[in-house]
Design an enzyme around this catalytic site. Structure first.
Site, PDB file in Angstrom:
ATOM      1  N   LYS A   1      -9.859  13.449   7.642  1.00 56.99           N
ATOM      2  CA  LYS A   1      -9.354  13.166   8.990  1.00 56.99           C
ATOM      3  C   LYS A   1      -9.270  14.463   9.803  1.00 56.99           C
ATOM      4  O   LYS A   1      -9.121  15.547   9.231  1.00 56.99           O
ATOM      5  CB  LYS A   1      -7.935  12.570   8.883  1.00 56.99           C
ATOM      6  CG  LYS A   1      -7.871  11.164   8.338  1.00 56.99           C
ATOM      7  CD  LYS A   1      -6.423  10.677   8.286  1.00 56.99           C
ATOM      8  CE  LYS A   1      -6.339   9.257   7.732  1.00 56.99           C
ATOM      9  NZ  LYS A   1      -6.941   8.245   8.635  1.00 56.99           N
TER      10      LYS A   1
ATOM     11  N   GLU B   1      -9.356   3.845   2.243  1.00 59.85           N
ATOM     12  CA  GLU B   1      -8.884   3.853   0.858  1.00 59.85           C
ATOM     13  C   GLU B   1      -7.830   2.789   0.572  1.00 59.85           C
ATOM     14  O   GLU B   1      -7.673   2.363  -0.567  1.00 59.85           O
ATOM     15  CB  GLU B   1      -8.319   5.247   0.514  1.00 59.85           C
ATOM     16  CG  GLU B   1      -6.859   5.500   0.919  1.00 59.85           C
ATOM     17  CD  GLU B   1      -6.602   5.434   2.418  1.00 59.85           C
ATOM     18  OE1 GLU B   1      -7.567   5.582   3.189  1.00 59.85           O
ATOM     19  OE2 GLU B   1      -5.449   5.216   2.826  1.00 59.85           O
TER      20      GLU B   1
ATOM     21  N   ASP C   1      -2.452  10.447   3.163  1.00 64.91           N
ATOM     22  CA  ASP C   1      -3.839  10.063   3.403  1.00 64.91           C
ATOM     23  C   ASP C   1      -4.550  11.143   4.213  1.00 64.91           C
ATOM     24  O   ASP C   1      -4.474  11.174   5.436  1.00 64.91           O
ATOM     25  CB  ASP C   1      -3.890   8.716   4.145  1.00 64.91           C
ATOM     26  CG  ASP C   1      -5.322   8.236   4.372  1.00 64.91           C
ATOM     27  OD1 ASP C   1      -6.245   8.815   3.755  1.00 64.91           O
ATOM     28  OD2 ASP C   1      -5.502   7.270   5.144  1.00 64.91           O
TER      29      ASP C   1
ATOM     30  N   ASP D   1     -12.020   7.327   3.687  1.00 65.01           N
ATOM     31  CA  ASP D   1     -10.787   7.139   4.454  1.00 65.01           C
ATOM     32  C   ASP D   1     -10.393   5.664   4.547  1.00 65.01           C
ATOM     33  O   ASP D   1      -9.297   5.332   4.997  1.00 65.01           O
ATOM     34  CB  ASP D   1     -10.969   7.743   5.857  1.00 65.01           C
ATOM     35  CG  ASP D   1      -9.645   7.975   6.564  1.00 65.01           C
ATOM     36  OD1 ASP D   1      -8.590   7.889   5.909  1.00 65.01           O
ATOM     37  OD2 ASP D   1      -9.684   8.252   7.779  1.00 65.01           O
TER      38      ASP D   1
ATOM     39  N   ASP E   1       1.795   6.707   5.233  1.00 66.39           N
ATOM     40  CA  ASP E   1       0.803   5.737   4.770  1.00 66.39           C
ATOM     41  C   ASP E   1       1.275   4.948   3.533  1.00 66.39           C
ATOM     42  O   ASP E   1       0.538   4.115   3.007  1.00 66.39           O
ATOM     43  CB  ASP E   1      -0.534   6.443   4.493  1.00 66.39           C
ATOM     44  CG  ASP E   1      -1.741   5.547   4.744  1.00 66.39           C
ATOM     45  OD1 ASP E   1      -1.594   4.536   5.457  1.00 66.39           O
ATOM     46  OD2 ASP E   1      -2.822   5.865   4.218  1.00 66.39           O
TER      47      ASP E   1
ATOM     48  N   LYS F   1       0.852  -1.196   0.000  1.00 63.50           N
ATOM     49  CA  LYS F   1       0.000   0.000   0.000  1.00 63.50           C
ATOM     50  C   LYS F   1       0.883   1.240   0.000  1.00 63.50           C
ATOM     51  O   LYS F   1       1.620   1.481   0.943  1.00 63.50           O
ATOM     52  CB  LYS F   1      -0.912   0.022   1.230  1.00 63.50           C
ATOM     53  CG  LYS F   1      -1.641   1.372   1.451  1.00 63.50           C
ATOM     54  CD  LYS F   1      -2.532   1.373   2.703  1.00 63.50           C
ATOM     55  CE  LYS F   1      -3.094   2.772   2.981  1.00 63.50           C
ATOM     56  NZ  LYS F   1      -3.941   2.812   4.203  1.00 63.50           N
TER      57      LYS F   1
ATOM     58  N   ARG G   1      -7.562  -0.390   1.303  1.00 61.84           N
ATOM     59  CA  ARG G   1      -8.099  -1.644   0.761  1.00 61.84           C
ATOM     60  C   ARG G   1      -8.585  -1.462  -0.674  1.00 61.84           C
ATOM     61  O   ARG G   1      -8.599  -2.408  -1.454  1.00 61.84           O
ATOM     62  CB  ARG G   1      -9.227  -2.152   1.676  1.00 61.84           C
ATOM     63  CG  ARG G   1     -10.410  -1.226   1.763  1.00 61.84           C
ATOM     64  CD  ARG G   1     -11.283  -1.476   2.990  1.00 61.84           C
ATOM     65  NE  ARG G   1     -10.694  -0.943   4.219  1.00 61.84           N
ATOM     66  CZ  ARG G   1     -11.243  -1.064   5.421  1.00 61.84           C
ATOM     67  NH1 ARG G   1     -12.373  -1.737   5.581  1.00 61.84           N
ATOM     68  NH2 ARG G   1     -10.664  -0.541   6.486  1.00 61.84           N
TER      69      ARG G   1
HETATM   70  N1  BES Z   1      -4.001   4.905   6.818  1.00 61.08           N
HETATM   71  C1  BES Z   1      -5.131   4.713   7.643  1.00 61.08           C
HETATM   72  C2  BES Z   1      -4.859   3.756   8.804  1.00 61.08           C
HETATM   73  C3  BES Z   1      -4.019   4.313   9.927  1.00 61.08           C
HETATM   74  C4  BES Z   1      -4.567   5.146  10.854  1.00 61.08           C
HETATM   75  C5  BES Z   1      -2.717   3.913  10.068  1.00 61.08           C
HETATM   76  C6  BES Z   1      -3.812   5.612  11.909  1.00 61.08           C
HETATM   77  C7  BES Z   1      -1.968   4.352  11.131  1.00 61.08           C
HETATM   78  C8  BES Z   1      -2.513   5.202  12.047  1.00 61.08           C
HETATM   79  C9  BES Z   1      -6.272   4.129   6.842  1.00 61.08           C
HETATM   80  O1  BES Z   1      -6.348   4.525   5.517  1.00 61.08           O
HETATM   81  C10 BES Z   1      -7.517   4.585   7.496  1.00 61.08           C
HETATM   82  O2  BES Z   1      -7.776   5.757   7.495  1.00 61.08           O
HETATM   83  N2  BES Z   1      -8.269   3.642   8.050  1.00 61.08           N
HETATM   84  C11 BES Z   1      -9.468   3.952   8.731  1.00 61.08           C
HETATM   85  C12 BES Z   1     -10.498   2.934   8.330  1.00 61.08           C
HETATM   86  C13 BES Z   1     -11.891   3.276   8.786  1.00 61.08           C
HETATM   87  C14 BES Z   1     -12.395   4.471   8.012  1.00 61.08           C
HETATM   88  C15 BES Z   1     -12.764   2.079   8.540  1.00 61.08           C
HETATM   89  C16 BES Z   1      -9.197   3.890  10.223  1.00 61.08           C
HETATM   90  O3  BES Z   1      -8.426   3.016  10.641  1.00 61.08           O
HETATM   91  O4  BES Z   1      -9.711   4.729  10.937  1.00 61.08           O
HETATM   92 ZN    ZN Z   2      -4.575   5.061   4.658  1.00 60.29          ZN
HETATM   93 MN    MN Z   3      -7.434   6.328   5.286  1.00 64.70          MN
END
Ligand code: BES
Ligand code: ZN
Ligand code: MN
Length: 493
Positions: A277, A349, A270, A347, A288, A265, A351
């Protein structure tokens, strides 16, 4: 540049080195190197222990200067703690603490006797690899976008020798892993205005051009459109930086042998997109792309070692931005696999870009697919900063990856990928939704990816907690490069 590693055969009291490192247990037990120094100094070490100047407390370091009878100008004594409780974790700590102390010293080289101590259940190769990787991890400094003002903190160390005989292969492996880790850390640490999708693709190309037997192809937006990668392209459409899909190949086993496939990824920043966010901490989302950096670092190390395997590495590099042209919650995307996806949160994204990369990589008929991704905050909640989340339905693959992580102290912990969770991804408007509700967020993300890897031996590593140290000065760690490279080394045996 990584540190130069070598083996030392000389005796600690007579070696010509600006700094030597010896271990000392807490309970006044001298390691054999410490005992030799004690003898050479006429009881000097035992006197310092008796006076309380050196304690042997686990993780402590004490620097001694100009010991009479010892050739080296400096002796760094590192505490090993209780000799009866000394284990792999204690060795790991001592290796890191001594390397941390070493990097603050005005010395270009050092010689370590830490590798001569016994570690239950671990062999000489493990000790060398662990000590060498710790030294390089600590010696790394990020300087790409600023000149460190604080000259005292400059790292002078260029090379380090370790006590050990006939362990040349362990050092070669450590050197390759360290190179892969540095590659990944540097990419991770660069700011997202420099390290954008085009930059990542250029790194892959540059590496391929510089190495025989490595090929690189970069897919552009048009190519992705032609392939039907509607999911990846949906994420990419809000960014002024066009997406890139970099594909690296190493043919170490010759034609006709199915490759191992690594997929990363590479979200270069992000923001969350329209599901934006909060601003606090958003700067950390430059990391990210650490899954992409991790698989690239592992690829670099595998090529450096010229492993006799075929390896393909696919990196999806995309920026997730809010914009007039962004994809939105409730959009339905059609993935390359044909499955339609209802976007409930822009967010989630990672996956969405990975599913198309995972479908694409299947054209290489890989025998195993492993993806690495900073995929979910939920994984950080579950496992914290110490273990990566491992998800796979394949028990043998799980055990191999867990073992590789244990061997390199780049540990993972398995989470279930039971189909019982799949229902959380049901959608009334598409084949699958891109989020699974508030429970088990790391697992439902894994379940989403599982729908795109049917029929393959596949594992997913969520490195959201492990790929960088949090905070304003936190740096990329280079994980999961050691785990992945060790896994590939083990498969090459
Ligand atoms: N890149 C983030 C995951 C992340 C968050 C990694 C904080 C490290 C620290 C990912 O793209 C994301 O935003 N995931 C969301 C998913 C949710 C919207 C289902 C998350 O984990 O909040
Ligand atoms: Zn992300
Ligand atoms: Mn995200």
């Amino acid at each position: 540049m990584t540190l130069k590693f070598s083996l030392a055969q000389a005796a600690p009291e007579t070696v010509d080195s600006p700094c030597i490192i010896v271990g000392l247990y807490e309970d006044r037990v001298l390691t054999s190197a410490a005992a030799r120094l004690d003898e050479a100094t006429g009881g000097g070490i035992k006197r310092l222990v008796a006076s309380g100047d050196i304690t042997g407390k686990a993780g402590s370091t004490t620097l001694l200067f100009n010991l009479s009878g010892v050739t080296a100008a400096r002796v760094l004594v590192v505490g090993l703690g209780d000799s009866k409780k000394f284990d792999a974790a204690a060795f790991h700590r001592a290796a890191n603490e001594s390397a941390r102390a070493l990097k603050g010293l005005p010395v270009a080289s050092a010689t370590s006797w830490l590798t001569e101590v016994d570690v239950p259940g671990r062999d000489a190769a493990w000790k060398l690899r662990t000590a060498a990787l710790a030294a390089d991890l600590q010696a790394y400094r990020y300087t790409a976008t600023f000149k460190p003002k604080d000259n005292a903190r400059a790292v002078h160390l260029e090379s380090i020798a370790f006590a050990g005989d006939g362990q040349d292969r362990a050092l070669v492996e450590a050197d390759a892993i360290a190179g892969g880790v540095r590659f990944a850390r540097e990419l991770g640490n660069l700011p997202p205005n420099i390290c954008n999708p085009a930059w990542i693709a250029a790194q892959a190309k540059t590496f391929a051009d510089a190495h025989d037997g490595v090929s690189c192809e970069v897919l552009e937006r048009d190519d992705m459109q032609a392939l039907g990668m509607g999911s990846l392209l949906g994420v990419a459409q809000g960014s002024a930086n066009p997406p890139k899909l970099a594909v690296l190949q190493w043919n170490g086993a010759g034609n006709g042998v199915k490759p191992y496939a690594l997929v990363g990824k590479g979200i270069t920043f992000d923001t969350g997109g329209i599901s934006i966010k909060p601003s606090a901490g958003m700067e950390e989302m430059k990391f990210d792309m650490c899954g992409a950096a991790g698989v690239l670092g592992a690829f670099v190390a595998a090529v450096e070692l010229r492993l006799p395997i075929n390896l393909v590495c696919v990196v999806a590099a995309v920026e997730n931005m809010p914009d007039g042209n962004s994809y939105r919650p409730s959009d339905v995307l059609t993935s390359m696999s044909g499955l339609t996806i209802e976007v409930l949160n822009t967010d989630a994204e990672g996956r969405l870009i990975l599913c198309d990369a995972l479908t694409y990589v299947q054209k290489f008929e890989p025998q195993v697919i492993i993806d690495a991704a900073t995929l979910t905050g939920a994984c950080v909640v579950a496992l914290g900063k110490h273990a990566s989340g491992l998800m796979t339905k394949d028990d043998e693959l799980a055990d191999q990856l867990l073992a590789a992580g244990n061997a390199t102290h780049d540990r993972a912990w398995r989470l279930p990928l039971w189909d019982d969770y799949q229902g959380q991804l049901d959608s009334g408007f598409a084949d699958v939704a891109n989020i699974g509700g508030k429970y088990a967020g790391a697992i439902t993300a894994g379940c989403f990816l599982a729908r795109f890897t049917n029929g393959y031996r596949w594992a997913h590593l969520d490195v959201a907690g492990t790929a960088w140290d949090e905070g304003r000065k936190g740096l990329a760690t280079g994980r999961p490069v050691p785990l992945l490279v060790q896994y590939l080394i083990d498969r090459s045996a």
